[in-house]
Write a protein that holds these residues in place. Structure first.
Motif, PDB file in Angstrom:
ATOM      1  N   PHE A 310       0.809  -1.219   0.000  1.00 43.06           N
ATOM      2  CA  PHE A 310       0.000   0.000   0.000  1.00 43.06           C
ATOM      3  C   PHE A 310       0.849   1.279   0.000  1.00 43.06           C
ATOM      4  O   PHE A 310       0.616   2.168  -0.842  1.00 43.06           O
ATOM      5  CB  PHE A 310      -0.970   0.008   1.182  1.00 43.06           C
ATOM      6  CG  PHE A 310      -1.800   1.256   1.249  1.00 43.06           C
ATOM      7  CD1 PHE A 310      -2.879   1.443   0.398  1.00 43.06           C
ATOM      8  CD2 PHE A 310      -1.474   2.286   2.143  1.00 43.06           C
ATOM      9  CE1 PHE A 310      -3.634   2.616   0.442  1.00 43.06           C
ATOM     10  CE2 PHE A 310      -2.217   3.447   2.194  1.00 43.06           C
ATOM     11  CZ  PHE A 310      -3.304   3.610   1.336  1.00 43.06           C
ATOM     12  N   GLN A 337      -4.194  -3.036   3.351  1.00 46.37           N
ATOM     13  CA  GLN A 337      -3.033  -2.504   4.064  1.00 46.37           C
ATOM     14  C   GLN A 337      -1.993  -3.573   4.382  1.00 46.37           C
ATOM     15  O   GLN A 337      -0.820  -3.268   4.553  1.00 46.37           O
ATOM     16  CB  GLN A 337      -3.502  -1.849   5.378  1.00 46.37           C
ATOM     17  CG  GLN A 337      -4.428  -0.659   5.184  1.00 46.37           C
ATOM     18  CD  GLN A 337      -3.682   0.581   4.732  1.00 46.37           C
ATOM     19  OE1 GLN A 337      -2.478   0.705   4.962  1.00 46.37           O
ATOM     20  NE2 GLN A 337      -4.381   1.494   4.074  1.00 46.37           N
ATOM     21  N   ASP A 338      -2.397  -4.835   4.499  1.00 48.04           N
ATOM     22  CA  ASP A 338      -1.503  -5.895   5.005  1.00 48.04           C
ATOM     23  C   ASP A 338      -0.930  -6.781   3.898  1.00 48.04           C
ATOM     24  O   ASP A 338      -0.677  -7.962   4.107  1.00 48.04           O
ATOM     25  CB  ASP A 338      -2.254  -6.761   6.009  1.00 48.04           C
ATOM     26  CG  ASP A 338      -3.484  -7.422   5.376  1.00 48.04           C
ATOM     27  OD1 ASP A 338      -3.929  -6.941   4.316  1.00 48.04           O
ATOM     28  OD2 ASP A 338      -3.977  -8.409   5.947  1.00 48.04           O
TER      29      ASP A 338
END
Length: 454
Positions: A310, A337-338
């Motif tokens: 990201f 995000q991960d």
């Protein structure tokens, strides 16, 4: 030595060895079976005479046995326990006497074979014991080995004739077989000879689905690939020539104008600016060509590192956003995000920049371009989707080829050399991923990158 000759010799030697061993084995077994048959027949006749003697042992019976053997090719000798000859159907000679002398007094009821060697001896012989109320003795049966030898000699002639027929048939079969097997090889040899001379328009017929057929198919595939590469090389050189000729023509033309003494300083500055822009255009082209050359020669090194996707995508988003806003195109970023991936940030950023540059060039005002990243089946899928003019269906298979441009007019307004997507695809593959495209004219284009999740 030609392959057909070598193949024929190998097949001939193998079949000859097999035939020789088979013939010898068969011949020996036939002869052995015939000898055993003759010996068993002799012993059976001796047992029959023994049974007759035991039922009625008298001169009449002995004369009857002599009469029975007088018209056959066997000889009978009847002797008592003292060794006295009571009956003989033929005069006893040295060969028969030698056999009579080796007889034993302890004999089984069914008799034994005294002489089975037919090659060196004059007779084969058996002996059967008899026992009457008043005396004991033996019934000897003889057969001249000349008959056996004549049979073996005739058998040898038949085997020799059969061998000649088999060898003749084998020669014809091997000749036809080697022609059938080597003909495709000869065709393939001629095809490879043409390929070595640069003639890639060869055609190798695939006549079977065996190893030879697979080899023919491989050679045909190679010829097609080489022919395609030759055409692609010619097109590539023609395209490079065209790409270089245009800016060089501009540079030369405006340099000639700038050297004139009767033009205003403002015009000279304008012309020099154009020369600078065209020089930069040539420089970019040469840099992209140099990058492709390094990739082709496996000299293009990447340094992978574990990157959180990201923030990486967001940095590219911020870098290109002003250009999209200038053209009034909305740019969106949608990413988990991960997500982590192993990439070379610099090289992978070049991939995304090339794709986004295409989206910017071929999208109209008021449209939206979306950068999206998701996880799917232990893979990371990055897609860049625009709402641009799209790519015609017939052009989609070629968009990743070098110097291929959907816009065939090569208008300088659209820019580019047709190398960006080719470089992008090879960079993605160096990262161990894949790059694909789907598009529909008037509805937009989506480029999809698939990477392994870190």
């Amino acid at each position: 030595m030609k392959l057909s000759v070598k193949l024929g010799l190998w097949i001939f030697i193998c079949i000859l060895l097999i035939e020789t061993v088979s013939m010898i084995f068969l011949h020996n077994n036939v002869v052995r079976s015939r000898i055993d048959q003759e010996l068993n027949s002799l012993k059976a006749r001796g047992n029959s005479h023994r049974d007759v003697l035991e039922m009625a042992f008298n001169d009449s019976t002995l004369q009857h046995i002599r009469l029975m053997e007088a018209h056959t090719d066997t000889f009978v000798v009847v002797a008592n326990s003292a060794g006295e000859v009571l009956l003989t159907s033929k005069e006893i000679n040295e060969g028969m006497k030698k056999i009579l002398d080796q007889s034993s007094s302890q004999l089984p009821r069914q008799g034994v074979i005294l002489q089975s060697e037919w090659k060196e001896e004059a007779y084969i012989a058996t002996v059967t014991p008899y026992e009457t109320g008043t005396d004991k003795g033996s019934v000897y049966m003889f057969r001249d080995t000349e008959n056996v030898k004549a049979f073996v000699s005739q058998l040898n002639r038949h085997f020799m004739l059969a061998s000649i027929w088999i060898l003749s048939f084998m020669f014809i079969t091997i000749f036809l077989l080697t022609k059938v097997l080597t003909r495709p090889l000869i065709i393939m040899k001629e095809a490879t000879r043409k390929l070595s001379k640069g003639d890639f328009s060869v055609s190798v017929p695939v006549q079977s689905h065996d190893e030879l057929g697979e080899l023919a198919q491989s050679i045909q595939t190679l010829a097609n690939d080489l022919n395609y590469m030759k055409q692609e090389r010619n097109d590539f050189l023609a395209s490079i020539s065209h790409e270089l000729r245009t800016p060089l023509t501009y540079i030369k033309g405006y340099a000639d104008i700038a050297r004139r003494t009767n033009i205003r300083p403002q015009e000279r500055t304008h012309y020099l600016q154009i020369i600078g822009e065209e020089s930069e255009r040539v420089n970019r082209l040469l840099e992209e060509l140099f990058s492709l050359a390094r990739i082709d020669q496996n000299e293009f090194l990447i340094t992978k590192e574990r990157v959180q996707l990201f923030p990486f995508l967001h940095s590219i988003y911020e870098r290109v956003l002003p250009a999209f806003l200038t053209k009034n195109i909305e740019l969106q970023l949608d990413s988990d995000q991960d997500i982590f991936v192993d990439i070379d940030p610099s090289r992978f950023g070049q991939v995304l920049s090339n794709i986004l540059d295409n989206a910017l060039k071929y999208s109209n005002e008021g449209t939206t371009t979306t950068i999206r990243a998701i996880k799917r089946d232990r893979n990371v899928v990055i897609s860049i989707q625009d709402q641009g003019i799209g790519i015609p269906e017939e052009d989609i298979p070629y968009v990743f080829e070098r110097l291929y441009r959907v816009e065939k007019s090569r208008a300088r307004i659209t820019g580019g050399f047709g190398l960006g997507l080719a470089i992008a695809k090879q960079l993605v593959e160096i990262h161990g991923g894949s790059l694909s495209v789907k598009s529909k004219p008037g509805a937009g284009t989506v480029f999809t990158i698939v990477l392994k999740e870190s």
